[in-house]
Design a protein around this motif. Structure first.
Motif, PDB file in Angstrom:
ATOM      1  N   THR A 157       0.863  -1.176   0.000  1.00 42.48           N
ATOM      2  CA  THR A 157       0.000   0.000   0.000  1.00 42.48           C
ATOM      3  C   THR A 157       0.905   1.232   0.000  1.00 42.48           C
ATOM      4  OG1 THR A 157      -0.006   0.183   2.409  1.00 42.48           O
ATOM      5  CG2 THR A 157      -1.744  -1.200   1.406  1.00 42.48           C
ATOM      6  N   PRO A 158       0.358   2.427  -0.136  1.00 38.05           N
ATOM      7  CA  PRO A 158       1.200   3.624  -0.001  1.00 38.05           C
ATOM      8  C   PRO A 158       1.944   3.663   1.346  1.00 38.05           C
ATOM      9  CG  PRO A 158      -0.848   4.218  -1.058  1.00 38.05           C
ATOM     10  CD  PRO A 158      -0.990   2.783  -0.618  1.00 38.05           C
ATOM     11  N   HIS A 159       1.283   3.230   2.426  1.00 39.74           N
ATOM     12  CA  HIS A 159       1.971   3.159   3.725  1.00 39.74           C
ATOM     13  C   HIS A 159       3.090   2.123   3.680  1.00 39.74           C
ATOM     14  CE1 HIS A 159      -0.660   5.834   5.926  1.00 39.74           C
ATOM     15  NE2 HIS A 159      -1.705   5.199   5.422  1.00 39.74           N
ATOM     16  N   HIS A 218      10.574   2.256   1.826  1.00 40.77           N
ATOM     17  CA  HIS A 218      11.528   3.301   1.441  1.00 40.77           C
ATOM     18  C   HIS A 218      12.368   3.728   2.647  1.00 40.77           C
ATOM     19  CE1 HIS A 218      13.147   6.692  -0.783  1.00 40.77           C
ATOM     20  NE2 HIS A 218      12.823   7.467   0.227  1.00 40.77           N
ATOM     21  N   THR A 219      11.741   3.753   3.822  1.00 39.63           N
ATOM     22  CA  THR A 219      12.441   4.132   5.045  1.00 39.63           C
ATOM     23  C   THR A 219      13.367   3.016   5.525  1.00 39.63           C
ATOM     24  OG1 THR A 219      10.578   5.530   5.687  1.00 39.63           O
ATOM     25  CG2 THR A 219      12.100   4.892   7.436  1.00 39.63           C
ATOM     26  N   GLU A 264       4.760   1.193   0.998  1.00 46.97           N
ATOM     27  CA  GLU A 264       5.826   1.782   0.163  1.00 46.97           C
ATOM     28  C   GLU A 264       6.682   2.741   0.984  1.00 46.97           C
ATOM     29  OE1 GLU A 264       6.785   1.368  -2.978  1.00 46.97           O
ATOM     30  OE2 GLU A 264       5.197   0.031  -3.681  1.00 46.97           O
ATOM     31  N   HIS A 265       6.017   3.569   1.782  1.00 48.95           N
ATOM     32  CA  HIS A 265       6.737   4.541   2.608  1.00 48.95           C
ATOM     33  C   HIS A 265       7.621   3.816   3.622  1.00 48.95           C
ATOM     34  CE1 HIS A 265       7.633   8.240   4.727  1.00 48.95           C
ATOM     35  NE2 HIS A 265       7.287   7.640   5.858  1.00 48.95           N
ATOM     36  N   LEU A 266       7.073   2.799   4.270  1.00 51.02           N
ATOM     37  CA  LEU A 266       7.848   2.036   5.247  1.00 51.02           C
ATOM     38  C   LEU A 266       9.035   1.352   4.568  1.00 51.02           C
ATOM     39  CD1 LEU A 266       8.156   1.073   8.168  1.00 51.02           C
ATOM     40  CD2 LEU A 266       6.651  -0.843   7.596  1.00 51.02           C
TER      41      LEU A 266
END
Length: 79
Positions: free
Chosen positions: A51-53, A59-60, A55-57
């Motif tokens: 999900t977008p969340h 990426h981090t 993806e963000h996680l």
């Protein structure tokens, strides 16, 4: 979580990782509970995707995981 995208089912991702499906499911559930958001969804072709969340996680986390890997394997070239 990072190994699940592209697989049709969690059991396929778990098999590829060499772990039990319920163990992978628990790990993902724990991550989702910790961050307070869904991290995976199924796309139009019925494959697991971040999900977008998620993806963000990812990426981090990827730079941190790469650093940990290089610490354990000092001669490895960064990805």
């Amino acid at each position: 979580m990072l190994a699940t995208p592209g697989h049709a089912h969690l059991r396929d991702a778990a098999r590829a990782l060499g772990i039990r499906t319920d163990a992978l499911r628990r790990q993902i559930h724990h991550l989702e509970h910790t961050v307070g958001a869904a991290l995976l969804h199924t796309d139009d072709q019925e494959h697991l995707m971040l999900t977008p969340h998620g993806e963000h996680l990812a990426h981090t986390l990827l730079p941190i995981l790469d650093l940990l890997d290089r610490t354990r394997n000092p001669g490895r070239t960064p990805s």
